[in-house]
Scaffold this active site. Structure first.
Site, mmCIF file in Angstrom:
data_model
loop_
_atom_site.group_PDB
_atom_site.id
_atom_site.type_symbol
_atom_site.label_atom_id
_atom_site.label_comp_id
_atom_site.label_asym_id
_atom_site.label_seq_id
_atom_site.Cartn_x
_atom_site.Cartn_y
_atom_site.Cartn_z
ATOM 1 N N HIS A 308 21.736 3.473 8.433
ATOM 2 C CA HIS A 308 20.619 3.131 9.315
ATOM 3 C C HIS A 308 21.150 2.999 10.730
ATOM 4 C CE1 HIS A 308 17.153 1.016 10.993
ATOM 5 N NE2 HIS A 308 16.484 1.587 9.993
ATOM 6 N N ASP A 366 14.450 2.920 1.729
ATOM 7 C CA ASP A 366 13.953 4.082 0.994
ATOM 8 C C ASP A 366 14.767 4.406 -0.246
ATOM 9 O OD1 ASP A 366 11.768 4.510 2.571
ATOM 10 O OD2 ASP A 366 12.929 5.574 4.077
HETATM 11 N N1 CMC Z 1 25.601 9.854 4.123
HETATM 12 C C1 CMC Z 1 26.838 10.220 4.583
HETATM 13 N N2 CMC Z 1 27.291 9.966 5.821
HETATM 14 C C2 CMC Z 1 26.454 9.305 6.646
HETATM 15 C C3 CMC Z 1 25.162 8.891 6.239
HETATM 16 C C4 CMC Z 1 24.766 9.183 4.923
HETATM 17 N N3 CMC Z 1 23.557 8.815 4.493
HETATM 18 N N4 CMC Z 1 24.563 8.267 7.266
HETATM 19 C C5 CMC Z 1 25.415 8.280 8.294
HETATM 20 N N5 CMC Z 1 26.582 8.910 7.917
HETATM 21 C C6 CMC Z 1 27.766 9.106 8.735
HETATM 22 C C7 CMC Z 1 27.511 10.162 9.811
HETATM 23 O O1 CMC Z 1 27.841 11.450 9.355
HETATM 24 C C8 CMC Z 1 28.395 9.677 10.927
HETATM 25 O O2 CMC Z 1 29.727 10.075 10.614
HETATM 26 P P1 CMC Z 1 30.790 10.393 11.798
HETATM 27 O O3 CMC Z 1 31.045 9.089 12.473
HETATM 28 O O4 CMC Z 1 31.968 10.905 11.060
HETATM 29 O O5 CMC Z 1 30.140 11.402 12.684
HETATM 30 C C9 CMC Z 1 28.355 8.145 10.809
HETATM 31 O O6 CMC Z 1 28.010 7.881 9.429
HETATM 32 C C10 CMC Z 1 27.308 7.502 11.714
HETATM 33 O O7 CMC Z 1 26.050 8.068 11.378
HETATM 34 P P2 CMC Z 1 25.021 8.676 12.411
HETATM 35 O O8 CMC Z 1 24.305 9.810 11.775
HETATM 36 O O9 CMC Z 1 25.726 8.948 13.714
HETATM 37 O O10 CMC Z 1 24.080 7.430 12.581
HETATM 38 P P3 CMC Z 1 22.619 7.466 13.129
HETATM 39 O O11 CMC Z 1 22.315 6.085 13.546
HETATM 40 O O12 CMC Z 1 22.457 8.550 14.137
HETATM 41 O O13 CMC Z 1 21.728 7.877 11.850
HETATM 42 C C11 CMC Z 1 20.432 7.763 9.892
HETATM 43 C C12 CMC Z 1 21.082 6.970 11.031
HETATM 44 C C13 CMC Z 1 19.503 6.826 9.117
HETATM 45 C C14 CMC Z 1 19.600 8.903 10.476
HETATM 46 C C15 CMC Z 1 21.533 8.300 8.964
HETATM 47 O O14 CMC Z 1 22.283 7.240 8.416
HETATM 48 C C16 CMC Z 1 20.953 9.187 7.861
HETATM 49 O O15 CMC Z 1 20.699 10.361 8.072
HETATM 50 N N6 CMC Z 1 20.744 8.607 6.616
HETATM 51 C C17 CMC Z 1 20.138 9.347 5.546
HETATM 52 C C18 CMC Z 1 18.646 9.445 5.759
HETATM 53 C C19 CMC Z 1 17.915 8.147 5.483
HETATM 54 O O16 CMC Z 1 18.137 7.489 4.486
HETATM 55 N N7 CMC Z 1 16.990 7.781 6.392
HETATM 56 C C20 CMC Z 1 16.131 6.617 6.235
HETATM 57 C C21 CMC Z 1 16.367 5.575 7.261
HETATM 58 S S1 CMC Z 1 15.552 4.020 6.809
HETATM 59 C C22 CMC Z 1 13.872 4.383 6.853
HETATM 60 C C23 CMC Z 1 13.376 4.704 8.210
HETATM 61 O O17 CMC Z 1 13.618 3.925 9.142
HETATM 62 O O18 CMC Z 1 12.724 5.730 8.354
#
Ligand code: CMC
Length: 431
Positions: A308, A366
């Protein structure tokens, strides 16, 4: 908000300096007020708004490190246990919990608006039956402004209130219609003698030939899902609603924009994506391979329902969802549910894995909500539409807060341009 402290930004070896006020909220991190920076000719760069507070707000507070979520100051755990969804709607819209009289009036008001304009039925017929329900939702909710243009004066508090009530009341009816349309069953009209969630379940799950018998445990579970998804401060879809509204667009158009944004798998589409992922993994023996894929930077696969932007600790909503999941599966005698067991094992393995520990990736709301919805008999493609139904109240509250904010301006970010500098067009024959 106070501005006694300042932060000093200096650049060009301290030849240039700018004092910037530091503002404090009631709780949460201080923010550096950079509004005066543009006068220096400098801009800030913050893709994804990782370090940007885009507005002031009084609705929802998140402490991502502590795993805290407050609606109007009330902890989500208390709200989920002691209130029902419409009470939470009142709280989010009005800032205070209702007393008995206020609640009765609010419920009556919402209930009287559950039916949609009859001509909206025709609108559905333009869609393919196999359309994704979210595609239909974006269109139909946006179309509400063509049906309810008697209350679209956004400068009128009364009009804004009517639109808010209409949206809270009609979106469940539209969500159910989207479902009925895609499966070829007749639309079920709302029944105003039923409570909000029970009415929605009936519109979704009954037919003119088959009555709906409510199970209180399942009704309460869906009610809780709606409460947990009702608002979440300046997330992508809420910011989309605010940005759309900042130009003066009407609330129905703004909420349609929010629905479009919510659809993405990184946001509200995650609940559907979690279920699809669990089906794809299929068996506990394959979890390791998928964990490895999630850790592989060259593979776009992410563990859906994990991670998140703000929570770097357990998502408090996920904890409540986990308990609700148990209650529902026990009630239905599905304690050995294949996907639930798979999800629990996946969660256990991920939480013990260094990659997920280091990056502070925990299950989000989720991760378990999809399993609950599936157990309620709601098909996977409807999950995000139900999220949209819950979030509608949060979107409207933010839209209203934005409209009434004296500091509100049209949202207009700038950019760090990296294209060609000025150049001249040469005739096509010489290119
Ligand atoms: N699985 C594997 N690696 C992950 C995941 C994951 N679910 N989430 C983040 N990472 C890694 C990401 O690749 C990054 O790695 P690095 O530092 O090596 O580049 C690091 O963790 C930081 O992640 P980020 O993508 O830069 O973080 P963000 O804040 O931009 O993204 C997120 C947050 C929710 C979009 C992301 O964690 C994600 O895509 N999760 C899966 C989708 C999901 O479950 N979304 C629902 C969110 S809760 C409901 C809502 O609010 O809608």
């Amino acid at each position: 908000m106070t501005s006694e402290r300042t932060a000093t930004l200096s650049w060009d070896r301290e030849e240039k300096k700018q004092d910037l006020p530091i503002l404090s909220g009631s709780i949460g991190p201080d923010v550096i007020d950079i509004r005066s920076l543009s006068k220096t000719g400098m801009l800030t760069y913050d893709p994804g708004f990782m370090s940007t507070a885009s507005c002031t707000s009084r609705i929802t507070y998140i402490d991502g490190d502590a795993g805290v979520l407050l609606y109007r100051g009330y902890p989500i755990e208390q709200v989920a246990e002691k209130c029902d969804f419409l009470e939470v709607c009142y709280l989010i819209l009005n800032g205070e919990l209702p007393n008995g009289q206020q609640m009765a009036a609010f419920v009556k008001n919402v209930t009287l608006h559950t039916m949609v304009h009859d001509q909206l039925n025709n609108f559905f017929k333009g869609f393919r039956r196999d359309a994704h329900p979210m595609a239909v939702m974006v269109g139909v909710v946006g179309a509400l402004s063509a049906f309810y243009h008697d209350s679209l004066d956004i400068t009128s508090e009364t009009d804004r209130k009517i639109s808010a009530i209409r949206l809270v009341a009609k979106v469940p009816t539209i969500v159910a219609m989207c479902y009925k349309y895609t499966i070829g069953q007749p639309f079920m009209y709302p029944r105003n003698n039923l409570a909000y969630v029970e009415n929605f379940m009936r519109m979704m799950l009954s037919t003119p030939c088959e009555n709906f018998v409510a199970n209180p445990v399942l009704v309460r579970a869906l009610d809780r899902i709606l409460i947990l998804h009702a608002d979440h401060e300046q997330n992508a879809s809420t910011s989309t609603v605010r940005l759309a509204g900042s130009s003066g667009a009407n609330p129905f158009a703004c909420i349609a924009a929010g629905i479009a944004c919510l659809w993405g798998a990184a946001h509200g589409g995650a609940n559907e994506a979690v279920l699809n992922m669990l089906e794809e993994i299929g068996d506990v023996s394959r979890i390791g391979a998928y964990i490895n894929r999630a850790k592989d930077r060259s593979d776009p696969f992410k563990l859906m329902g994990f991670g998140h932007r703000v929570y770097k600790n357990f998502d408090p909503r996920a904890k409540i969802m986990y308990t609700t999941c148990h209650e529902v599966l026990d009630e239905l005698g599905l304690g050995n549910d294949r996907l639930f067991k798979l999800a629990m094992e996946l969660e256990r393995i991920a939480l013990e894995d260094d990659y997920f520990i280091e990056k502070k990736l925990y299950p989000n709301v989720d991760f378990y909500s999809g399993i609950v919805l599936r157990a309620l008999g709601i098909p996977t493609t409807m999950f995000t539409a139900i999220f949209a139904m819950a979030r509608t109240v949060g979107w409207i509250a933010h839209w209203n807060e934005m409209i009434t904010d004296p500091e509100q301006k049209i949202g207009r970010p700038r950019q760090l341009y990296q294209g060609h500098p000025r150049r001249d067009v040469t005739p096509i024959a010489t290119r």
